[in-house]
Scaffold this motif. Structure first.
Motif, PDB file in Angstrom:
ATOM      1  N   PHE A 107      -4.603 -28.803  33.491  1.00  0.00           N
ATOM      2  CA  PHE A 107      -4.549 -28.234  34.837  1.00  0.00           C
ATOM      3  C   PHE A 107      -3.167 -27.733  35.236  1.00  0.00           C
ATOM      4  O   PHE A 107      -3.050 -26.703  35.885  1.00  0.00           O
ATOM      5  CB  PHE A 107      -5.033 -29.261  35.865  1.00  0.00           C
ATOM      6  CG  PHE A 107      -6.536 -29.379  35.934  1.00  0.00           C
ATOM      7  CD1 PHE A 107      -7.321 -28.273  36.162  1.00  0.00           C
ATOM      8  CD2 PHE A 107      -7.144 -30.607  35.751  1.00  0.00           C
ATOM      9  CE1 PHE A 107      -8.696 -28.370  36.209  1.00  0.00           C
ATOM     10  CE2 PHE A 107      -8.529 -30.709  35.805  1.00  0.00           C
ATOM     11  CZ  PHE A 107      -9.309 -29.599  36.027  1.00  0.00           C
ATOM     12  N   ASP A 108      -2.119 -28.450  34.867  1.00  0.00           N
ATOM     13  CA  ASP A 108      -0.800 -28.030  35.370  1.00  0.00           C
ATOM     14  C   ASP A 108       0.278 -27.899  34.293  1.00  0.00           C
ATOM     15  O   ASP A 108       1.425 -27.589  34.605  1.00  0.00           O
ATOM     16  CB  ASP A 108      -0.307 -28.991  36.458  1.00  0.00           C
ATOM     17  CG  ASP A 108      -0.125 -30.426  35.959  1.00  0.00           C
ATOM     18  OD1 ASP A 108       0.075 -30.627  34.736  1.00  0.00           O
ATOM     19  OD2 ASP A 108      -0.153 -31.343  36.787  1.00  0.00           O
ATOM     20  N   GLY A 129     -17.872 -37.819  41.369  1.00  0.00           N
ATOM     21  CA  GLY A 129     -18.167 -36.843  42.409  1.00  0.00           C
ATOM     22  C   GLY A 129     -18.578 -35.469  41.941  1.00  0.00           C
ATOM     23  O   GLY A 129     -18.609 -34.519  42.732  1.00  0.00           O
ATOM     24  N   TRP A 130     -18.936 -35.320  40.677  1.00  0.00           N
ATOM     25  CA  TRP A 130     -19.398 -34.028  40.183  1.00  0.00           C
ATOM     26  C   TRP A 130     -20.877 -33.836  40.467  1.00  0.00           C
ATOM     27  O   TRP A 130     -21.644 -34.804  40.581  1.00  0.00           O
ATOM     28  CB  TRP A 130     -19.201 -33.939  38.665  1.00  0.00           C
ATOM     29  CG  TRP A 130     -17.796 -33.785  38.218  1.00  0.00           C
ATOM     30  CD1 TRP A 130     -16.704 -33.517  38.979  1.00  0.00           C
ATOM     31  CD2 TRP A 130     -17.319 -33.896  36.869  1.00  0.00           C
ATOM     32  NE1 TRP A 130     -15.576 -33.434  38.205  1.00  0.00           N
ATOM     33  CE2 TRP A 130     -15.927 -33.675  36.896  1.00  0.00           C
ATOM     34  CE3 TRP A 130     -17.922 -34.155  35.650  1.00  0.00           C
ATOM     35  CZ2 TRP A 130     -15.140 -33.699  35.750  1.00  0.00           C
ATOM     36  CZ3 TRP A 130     -17.141 -34.184  34.507  1.00  0.00           C
ATOM     37  CH2 TRP A 130     -15.775 -33.956  34.555  1.00  0.00           C
ATOM     38  N   ASP A 131     -21.291 -32.582  40.534  1.00  0.00           N
ATOM     39  CA  ASP A 131     -22.709 -32.263  40.514  1.00  0.00           C
ATOM     40  C   ASP A 131     -23.200 -32.335  39.070  1.00  0.00           C
ATOM     41  O   ASP A 131     -22.470 -31.983  38.140  1.00  0.00           O
ATOM     42  CB  ASP A 131     -22.961 -30.859  41.068  1.00  0.00           C
ATOM     43  CG  ASP A 131     -22.791 -30.800  42.577  1.00  0.00           C
ATOM     44  OD1 ASP A 131     -22.898 -31.849  43.231  1.00  0.00           O
ATOM     45  OD2 ASP A 131     -22.519 -29.689  43.096  1.00  0.00           O
ATOM     46  N   ASP A 161     -15.308 -25.024  40.899  1.00  0.00           N
ATOM     47  CA  ASP A 161     -14.034 -24.669  40.273  1.00  0.00           C
ATOM     48  C   ASP A 161     -14.026 -24.963  38.782  1.00  0.00           C
ATOM     49  O   ASP A 161     -13.329 -24.301  38.016  1.00  0.00           O
ATOM     50  CB  ASP A 161     -12.886 -25.467  40.911  1.00  0.00           C
ATOM     51  CG  ASP A 161     -12.801 -25.286  42.415  1.00  0.00           C
ATOM     52  OD1 ASP A 161     -12.935 -24.143  42.876  1.00  0.00           O
ATOM     53  OD2 ASP A 161     -12.619 -26.296  43.122  1.00  0.00           O
ATOM     54  N   PHE A 162     -14.798 -25.979  38.378  1.00  0.00           N
ATOM     55  CA  PHE A 162     -14.669 -26.542  37.030  1.00  0.00           C
ATOM     56  C   PHE A 162     -16.049 -26.923  36.524  1.00  0.00           C
ATOM     57  O   PHE A 162     -16.820 -27.597  37.226  1.00  0.00           O
ATOM     58  CB  PHE A 162     -13.774 -27.781  37.121  1.00  0.00           C
ATOM     59  CG  PHE A 162     -13.512 -28.499  35.825  1.00  0.00           C
ATOM     60  CD1 PHE A 162     -13.272 -27.809  34.656  1.00  0.00           C
ATOM     61  CD2 PHE A 162     -13.466 -29.893  35.788  1.00  0.00           C
ATOM     62  CE1 PHE A 162     -13.002 -28.483  33.467  1.00  0.00           C
ATOM     63  CE2 PHE A 162     -13.201 -30.575  34.617  1.00  0.00           C
ATOM     64  CZ  PHE A 162     -12.971 -29.869  33.455  1.00  0.00           C
ATOM     65  N   VAL A 163     -16.388 -26.482  35.312  1.00  0.00           N
ATOM     66  CA  VAL A 163     -17.658 -26.862  34.708  1.00  0.00           C
ATOM     67  C   VAL A 163     -17.398 -27.492  33.347  1.00  0.00           C
ATOM     68  O   VAL A 163     -16.545 -27.031  32.584  1.00  0.00           O
ATOM     69  CB  VAL A 163     -18.615 -25.658  34.580  1.00  0.00           C
ATOM     70  CG1 VAL A 163     -18.079 -24.605  33.612  1.00  0.00           C
ATOM     71  CG2 VAL A 163     -20.006 -26.115  34.148  1.00  0.00           C
ATOM     72  N   VAL A 164     -18.117 -28.571  33.061  1.00  0.00           N
ATOM     73  CA  VAL A 164     -18.040 -29.264  31.782  1.00  0.00           C
ATOM     74  C   VAL A 164     -19.376 -29.105  31.074  1.00  0.00           C
ATOM     75  O   VAL A 164     -20.428 -29.395  31.656  1.00  0.00           O
ATOM     76  CB  VAL A 164     -17.725 -30.760  31.975  1.00  0.00           C
ATOM     77  CG1 VAL A 164     -17.762 -31.491  30.631  1.00  0.00           C
ATOM     78  CG2 VAL A 164     -16.367 -30.936  32.643  1.00  0.00           C
ATOM     79  N   ARG A 181      -8.274 -36.519  42.539  1.00  0.00           N
ATOM     80  CA  ARG A 181      -7.346 -36.726  41.428  1.00  0.00           C
ATOM     81  C   ARG A 181      -6.708 -35.414  40.976  1.00  0.00           C
ATOM     82  O   ARG A 181      -5.510 -35.352  40.700  1.00  0.00           O
ATOM     83  CB  ARG A 181      -8.117 -37.371  40.280  1.00  0.00           C
ATOM     84  CG  ARG A 181      -7.274 -37.997  39.186  1.00  0.00           C
ATOM     85  CD  ARG A 181      -8.196 -38.787  38.264  1.00  0.00           C
ATOM     86  NE  ARG A 181      -7.457 -39.410  37.196  1.00  0.00           N
ATOM     87  CZ  ARG A 181      -6.790 -40.556  37.304  1.00  0.00           C
ATOM     88  NH1 ARG A 181      -6.757 -41.175  38.464  1.00  0.00           N
ATOM     89  NH2 ARG A 181      -6.150 -41.071  36.266  1.00  0.00           N
ATOM     90  N   PHE A 182      -7.533 -34.362  40.901  1.00  0.00           N
ATOM     91  CA  PHE A 182      -7.045 -33.094  40.351  1.00  0.00           C
ATOM     92  C   PHE A 182      -7.176 -31.903  41.294  1.00  0.00           C
ATOM     93  O   PHE A 182      -6.744 -30.798  40.959  1.00  0.00           O
ATOM     94  CB  PHE A 182      -7.774 -32.784  39.039  1.00  0.00           C
ATOM     95  CG  PHE A 182      -7.497 -33.777  37.948  1.00  0.00           C
ATOM     96  CD1 PHE A 182      -6.265 -33.813  37.322  1.00  0.00           C
ATOM     97  CD2 PHE A 182      -8.456 -34.698  37.560  1.00  0.00           C
ATOM     98  CE1 PHE A 182      -5.993 -34.723  36.312  1.00  0.00           C
ATOM     99  CE2 PHE A 182      -8.200 -35.626  36.557  1.00  0.00           C
ATOM    100  CZ  PHE A 182      -6.964 -35.640  35.935  1.00  0.00           C
ATOM    101  N   GLY A 183      -7.824 -32.091  42.434  1.00  0.00           N
ATOM    102  CA  GLY A 183      -7.879 -31.036  43.433  1.00  0.00           C
ATOM    103  C   GLY A 183      -8.886 -29.939  43.179  1.00  0.00           C
ATOM    104  O   GLY A 183      -8.786 -28.856  43.772  1.00  0.00           O
ATOM    105  N   VAL A 184      -9.854 -30.158  42.297  1.00  0.00           N
ATOM    106  CA  VAL A 184     -10.887 -29.153  42.033  1.00  0.00           C
ATOM    107  C   VAL A 184     -12.263 -29.815  42.065  1.00  0.00           C
ATOM    108  O   VAL A 184     -12.413 -30.997  41.762  1.00  0.00           O
ATOM    109  CB  VAL A 184     -10.683 -28.457  40.668  1.00  0.00           C
ATOM    110  CG1 VAL A 184      -9.364 -27.711  40.634  1.00  0.00           C
ATOM    111  CG2 VAL A 184     -10.752 -29.453  39.527  1.00  0.00           C
TER     112      VAL A 184
END
Length: 408
Positions: free
Chosen positions: A400-401, A259-261, A292-295, A237-240
């Protein structure tokens, strides 16, 4: 480019007399959140469609860039995913809270933050006495947060879209009689809830809690039912690539489904006593390991509102700012191109002790993010910018953009 999102759950609120007419965000000393607002964009976003119940299941799905009107099927299926419970077509998941009801009034939707060991014993008691066939199964979770799974049996399913349930945290200090499960599945759910009252009265673990001056779990409360969701992977969806740090199964479940860890942190409790610094360290380590991205999700602010604790909500905000937002922002700046976003999922009012619909403040800064000239991160400052995202699921694309376009 590295990205981070910090979610102070339910931190948006109203002005409080006990805080000198300020909201908790205004009253709290949050210099690092303020800095993000000053350096970049500040505005308001509405993460929960008016037609849907306000809760973290809807709000965080929207915050992660998924339109809940399209993707949301219920809260419990998301928590089932966190526990690795696969749902097939026709299966349903139902959230099972352990609660304290006194004289027909919902006294505590957490049964006094019941311990894991007592909760597991009560869930096993429910399974052994309530579920006589393979189609029903209780699953112990964390503390008061547990699950009931219904496995489909041909065409016969006790649940449909007209099954109506109410979150117990929405009826604190209210009579439960007007909020029991209704619709096609209501009879089955009410029968299980009634049976739990009898079973819990005889529980030795409950008797010991009473003797120790703690609230017992007087019954199970079933709600949040839903079927298997179908969510597109976040990387598509967002490429990261992404990872989520949370103590709450709901967020773990959404993370797994997209699909996140899921990063487990020792000392993360989902309550006011959570280890904020450990979460901050874990976020930095997660980025260093290649994500690339952490929540980073923190439940403490929401829990403070549910208990009507204004000062504790302020303290939780200050802890998040000092031990998560500050160190994470410094690390991102030092490593190169970055963006960091702070935004709650929904408002949770101290006055009502429950979730609410409405706008929440967002702030993000970083590489190529224009400055709107904000002075602080709070609700009044966000209103003054006139920056408004009407549909919260567009915020992630904006982050993101900067296009603000729907990523559907």
């Amino acid at each position: 480019m590295k990205y981070a999102l910090v979610i102070p759950d339910g931190c948006a609120d109203e002005a409080q007399d006990s805080l000198g007419g300020k909201t908790p965000l205004e009253a709290a000393k949050v210099p690092h959140m303020d800095e993000i607002a000053k350096l970049g964009r500040l505005g308001l976003t509405d993460n929960v469609p008016e037609s849907m119940p306000s809760g973290s299941d809807v709000g965080t799905m929207s915050l992660f860039g998924y339109d809940p009107l399209v993707y949301h099927t219920g809260r419990a299926p998301l928590e089932a995913a966190a526990q690795g419970i696969e749902l097939e077509a026709g299966d349903w998941a139902i959230r099972c809270n352990l609660v304290t009801v006194v004289d027909g009034i919902m006294k505590s939707f957490t049964a006094g933050q019941i311990s894991n060991d007592v909760a597991r014993e009560l869930i096993e008691l429910l399974q052994s006495h309530c579920c006589g066939d393979q189609h029903w199964k209780f699953h112990a979770g964390v503390s008061y947060r547990n699950l009931l799974i219904y496995r489909a049996r041909g065409d016969k399913a006790p649940f449909a879209s007209d099954t109506y349930t109410v979150p117990p945290h929405d009826i604190t200090d209210q009579p439960i009689s007007d909020h029991l499960p209704m619709g096609s599945g209501g009879c089955d759910l009410r029968a299980l809830m009634d049976k739990s009252v009898e079973l819990f009265e005889s529980s030795q673990a409950n008797q010991k809690r009473l003797a120790d001056g703690l609230l017992p779990a007087t019954q199970a409360w079933l709600w949040g039912q839903g079927s298997r969701p179908n969510l597109q992977l976040f990387s598509e969806r967002f490429g990261v690539s992404g990872a989520v740090i949370t103590a709450v199964d709901l967020l773990r479940g959404i993370g797994k489904l997209i699909g996140w860890d899921v990063v487990e942190v020792e000392g993360a409790t989902g309550y006011l006593d959570t280890d904020y610094a450990a979460k901050g360290r874990a976020a930095i380590e997660t980025l260093n390991k290649g994500h690339d991205f952490v929540v980073v999700h923190v439940e403490a602010t929401d829990e403070a509102s549910h208990e009507g604790l204004a000062e504790e909500k302020v303290t939780a905000l200050e802890e998040i700012d000092e031990k998560i937002v500050g160190p994470l922002h410094r690390h991102l700046r030092d490593q190169g191109d970055y963006r960091i976003l702070v935004c709650p999922d929904h408002p949770t009012f101290l006055r009502t002790k429950t979730h609410s619909h409405g706008y929440v403040p967002y702030a993000f800064c970083g590489s190529d993010v224009p400055c709107v000239g904000a002075s602080a991160y709070n609700e009044p400052s966000a209103r003054q910018t006139n920056e408004v995202i009407e549909q919260g699921h567009n915020l992630m694309g904006t982050f993101f953009d900067l296009s603000g376009s729907d990523s559907e």
